[in-house]
Motif scaffolding. Structure first.
Motif, PDB file in Angstrom:
ATOM      1  N   PRO A 159       0.839  -1.204   0.000  1.00  0.00           N
ATOM      2  CA  PRO A 159       0.000   0.000   0.000  1.00  0.00           C
ATOM      3  C   PRO A 159       0.875   1.256   0.000  1.00  0.00           C
ATOM      4  N   LEU A 160       0.374   2.326  -0.625  1.00  0.00           N
ATOM      5  CA  LEU A 160       1.134   3.573  -0.741  1.00  0.00           C
ATOM      6  C   LEU A 160       0.366   4.771  -0.151  1.00  0.00           C
ATOM      7  N   HIS A 161      -0.558   4.508   0.758  1.00  0.00           N
ATOM      8  CA  HIS A 161      -1.366   5.577   1.368  1.00  0.00           C
ATOM      9  C   HIS A 161      -2.238   6.282   0.342  1.00  0.00           C
ATOM     10  N   THR A 162      -2.631   5.560  -0.690  1.00  0.00           N
ATOM     11  CA  THR A 162      -3.539   6.114  -1.693  1.00  0.00           C
ATOM     12  C   THR A 162      -4.767   5.202  -1.756  1.00  0.00           C
ATOM     13  N   PRO A 163      -5.766   5.453  -0.929  1.00  0.00           N
ATOM     14  CA  PRO A 163      -6.920   4.529  -0.879  1.00  0.00           C
ATOM     15  C   PRO A 163      -7.575   4.306  -2.222  1.00  0.00           C
ATOM     16  N   TYR A 164      -7.455   5.264  -3.117  1.00  0.00           N
ATOM     17  CA  TYR A 164      -8.081   5.146  -4.434  1.00  0.00           C
ATOM     18  C   TYR A 164      -7.519   3.966  -5.227  1.00  0.00           C
ATOM     19  N   VAL A 165      -6.220   3.640  -5.027  1.00  0.00           N
ATOM     20  CA  VAL A 165      -5.609   2.541  -5.793  1.00  0.00           C
ATOM     21  C   VAL A 165      -5.060   1.423  -4.921  1.00  0.00           C
ATOM     22  N   ASP A 166      -4.878   1.646  -3.626  1.00  0.00           N
ATOM     23  CA  ASP A 166      -4.253   0.616  -2.795  1.00  0.00           C
ATOM     24  C   ASP A 166      -5.046  -0.681  -2.751  1.00  0.00           C
ATOM     25  N   GLY A 167      -6.351  -0.598  -2.938  1.00  0.00           N
ATOM     26  CA  GLY A 167      -7.163  -1.807  -2.930  1.00  0.00           C
ATOM     27  C   GLY A 167      -6.970  -2.665  -4.159  1.00  0.00           C
ATOM     28  N   ILE A 168      -6.329  -2.124  -5.189  1.00  0.00           N
ATOM     29  CA  ILE A 168      -6.069  -2.911  -6.406  1.00  0.00           C
ATOM     30  C   ILE A 168      -4.560  -2.983  -6.674  1.00  0.00           C
ATOM     31  N   ARG A 169      -3.796  -3.100  -5.596  1.00  0.00           N
ATOM     32  CA  ARG A 169      -2.347  -3.249  -5.720  1.00  0.00           C
ATOM     33  C   ARG A 169      -2.015  -4.693  -6.105  1.00  0.00           C
ATOM     34  N   GLN A 170      -0.724  -5.033  -6.098  1.00  0.00           N
ATOM     35  CA  GLN A 170      -0.267  -6.395  -6.387  1.00  0.00           C
ATOM     36  C   GLN A 170      -0.365  -7.263  -5.131  1.00  0.00           C
ATOM     37  N   PHE A 171      -1.010  -8.407  -5.272  1.00  0.00           N
ATOM     38  CA  PHE A 171      -1.130  -9.352  -4.167  1.00  0.00           C
ATOM     39  C   PHE A 171      -0.257 -10.582  -4.446  1.00  0.00           C
ATOM     40  N   GLY A 172      -0.201 -11.512  -3.489  1.00  0.00           N
ATOM     41  CA  GLY A 172       0.696 -12.652  -3.621  1.00  0.00           C
ATOM     42  C   GLY A 172       2.158 -12.249  -3.555  1.00  0.00           C
ATOM     43  N   GLU A 173       2.410 -11.142  -2.864  1.00  0.00           N
ATOM     44  CA  GLU A 173       3.744 -10.540  -2.875  1.00  0.00           C
ATOM     45  C   GLU A 173       4.780 -11.333  -2.092  1.00  0.00           C
ATOM     46  N   GLU A 174       4.343 -12.287  -1.291  1.00  0.00           N
ATOM     47  CA  GLU A 174       5.301 -13.076  -0.514  1.00  0.00           C
ATOM     48  C   GLU A 174       6.221 -13.895  -1.431  1.00  0.00           C
ATOM     49  N   ARG A 175       5.748 -14.298  -2.598  1.00  0.00           N
ATOM     50  CA  ARG A 175       6.597 -15.049  -3.540  1.00  0.00           C
ATOM     51  C   ARG A 175       7.679 -14.144  -4.125  1.00  0.00           C
ATOM     52  N   LEU A 176       7.330 -12.884  -4.359  1.00  0.00           N
ATOM     53  CA  LEU A 176       8.300 -11.915  -4.857  1.00  0.00           C
ATOM     54  C   LEU A 176       9.348 -11.618  -3.786  1.00  0.00           C
ATOM     55  N   ALA A 177       8.908 -11.497  -2.544  1.00  0.00           N
ATOM     56  CA  ALA A 177       9.844 -11.264  -1.447  1.00  0.00           C
ATOM     57  C   ALA A 177      10.807 -12.447  -1.288  1.00  0.00           C
ATOM     58  N   ALA A 178      10.305 -13.663  -1.511  1.00  0.00           N
ATOM     59  CA  ALA A 178      11.170 -14.841  -1.412  1.00  0.00           C
ATOM     60  C   ALA A 178      12.252 -14.813  -2.485  1.00  0.00           C
ATOM     61  N   LEU A 179      11.928 -14.329  -3.685  1.00  0.00           N
ATOM     62  CA  LEU A 179      12.946 -14.190  -4.728  1.00  0.00           C
ATOM     63  C   LEU A 179      14.022 -13.201  -4.311  1.00  0.00           C
ATOM     64  N   ALA A 180      13.611 -12.106  -3.703  1.00  0.00           N
ATOM     65  CA  ALA A 180      14.590 -11.119  -3.251  1.00  0.00           C
ATOM     66  C   ALA A 180      15.520 -11.720  -2.206  1.00  0.00           C
ATOM     67  N   ASP A 181      14.982 -12.563  -1.342  1.00  0.00           N
ATOM     68  CA  ASP A 181      15.820 -13.216  -0.330  1.00  0.00           C
ATOM     69  C   ASP A 181      16.852 -14.135  -0.974  1.00  0.00           C
ATOM     70  N   ARG A 182      16.478 -14.792  -2.067  1.00  0.00           N
ATOM     71  CA  ARG A 182      17.376 -15.750  -2.707  1.00  0.00           C
ATOM     72  C   ARG A 182      18.397 -15.090  -3.625  1.00  0.00           C
ATOM     73  N   HIS A 183      18.098 -13.893  -4.081  1.00  0.00           N
ATOM     74  CA  HIS A 183      18.951 -13.258  -5.094  1.00  0.00           C
ATOM     75  C   HIS A 183      19.376 -11.866  -4.620  1.00  0.00           C
ATOM     76  N   PRO A 184      20.509 -11.760  -3.964  1.00  0.00           N
ATOM     77  CA  PRO A 184      20.926 -10.465  -3.410  1.00  0.00           C
ATOM     78  C   PRO A 184      21.206  -9.401  -4.461  1.00  0.00           C
ATOM     79  N   HIS A 185      21.423  -9.781  -5.719  1.00  0.00           N
ATOM     80  CA  HIS A 185      21.681  -8.771  -6.750  1.00  0.00           C
ATOM     81  C   HIS A 185      20.396  -8.188  -7.323  1.00  0.00           C
ATOM     82  N   LEU A 186      19.236  -8.608  -6.811  1.00  0.00           N
ATOM     83  CA  LEU A 186      17.997  -7.910  -7.123  1.00  0.00           C
ATOM     84  C   LEU A 186      18.073  -6.567  -6.397  1.00  0.00           C
ATOM     85  N   THR A 187      18.270  -5.513  -7.154  1.00  0.00           N
ATOM     86  CA  THR A 187      18.662  -4.217  -6.583  1.00  0.00           C
ATOM     87  C   THR A 187      17.483  -3.354  -6.183  1.00  0.00           C
ATOM     88  N   ALA A 188      16.406  -3.367  -6.985  1.00  0.00           N
ATOM     89  CA  ALA A 188      15.257  -2.499  -6.699  1.00  0.00           C
ATOM     90  C   ALA A 188      14.054  -2.986  -7.480  1.00  0.00           C
TER      91      ALA A 188
END
Length: 258
Positions: A159-188
């Motif tokens: 969420p980005l403190h924008t109620p107008y769009v935060d309800g339609i953000r990206q979900f299932g983000e835990e899988r993306l976070a797991a990739l970041a944990d495995r790959h330290p060269h994922l910069t941003a």
């Protein structure tokens, strides 16, 4: 020094306004006295996902710099693929499923950008499909650890403190976070969708959100309750992401004169 321009939410439709604003941003980039490593356009290319909108977008989104686009929640994958992607993406072998995720990668000198499709056909909210997560894992695994990888998509995974769009953000983000944990060269992570310039963190990495081209979004502390959230009076804007020789990433935001 690697400089990447980040544009988002052009929302091309039948109104000349969206086309004029998009044209102004691309003209600004064309007139820069520097060759950019890439121009990213992170989604909501068309407003209604029609072939006519993509035909107009294809004429507008041209650049002397390498340019990549990904779908947003306003886009239609099949029409997007047919209207915007190079011919090799249209062959039966390359794209046997017209509604498959549109994922692309650019490998430059000293950097990699993985542009992921976070759109969900028929829905507004975002999600990286399993095949996109697997594809991104492969891109990261194939990239040497000393090379920074920027991962871009339309929907922010927080969420980005924008109620107008935060309800339609990206979900299932835990899988993306797991990739970041495995790959330290994922910069941003780079995103659009919010129509507001924003910088925060996700999975211990910077999450950098491009402002909108077609409009800006009023945040709750800016917006009287009886006014619309969407602000049409501000100029179009974009972000520049700069990777220095020391590996540090800096983002600058710019407005564009119409």
């Amino acid at each position: 020094m690697i400089v990447i321009a980040h544009v988002s939410d052009v929302h091309i439709d039948g109104d000349p306004r969206s086309q004029d604003r998009t044209r102004a941003v691309l003209r600004y980039l064309e007139e820069l006295p520097y060759d950019l490593a890439a121009v990213l356009v992170t989604g909501d290319i068309a407003d209604h996902g029609t072939p006519d909108e993509y035909a107009a977008a294809r004429e507008l989104l041209t650049s002397r710099h390498p340019l990549l686009v990904c779908p947003g929640n306003h886009d239609d994958r099949a029409a997007f693929r047919k209207g915007l992607l190079p011919e090799e993406h249209l062959t039966e072998e390359a794209a046997p499923r017209p509604y498959a995720p549109v994922n692309q990668v650019i490998r430059g000198e000293g950097f990699v950008i993985a542009l992921c499709d976070s759109s969900v056909p028929g829905e507004d909210q975002g999600l990286l499909e399993d095949e996109t997560v697997e594809w991104l894992d492969g891109v990261l695994a194939a990239t040497p650890h000393e090379v920074p990888v920027l991962v871009a998509f339309h929907h922010p995974p927080v969420p980005l403190h924008t109620p107008y769009v935060d309800g339609i953000r990206q979900f299932g983000e835990e899988r993306l976070a797991a990739l970041a944990d495995r790959h330290p060269h994922l910069t941003a992570f780079l995103a659009g969708h919010a129509h507001t310039a924003a910088a925060t963190t996700f999975a211990g990495r910077p999450l950098l959100v491009a402002p909108g081209v077609v409009s800006a979004l009023r945040l709750p502390w800016e917006n009287p309750t009886d006014d619309p959230h969407v602000h049409l009076g501000l100029p179009p804007a974009l972000a520049f992401h700069v990777l220095g020789e020391d590996g540090r990433l800096t983002t600058h935001y710019r407005t564009v004169t119409l």
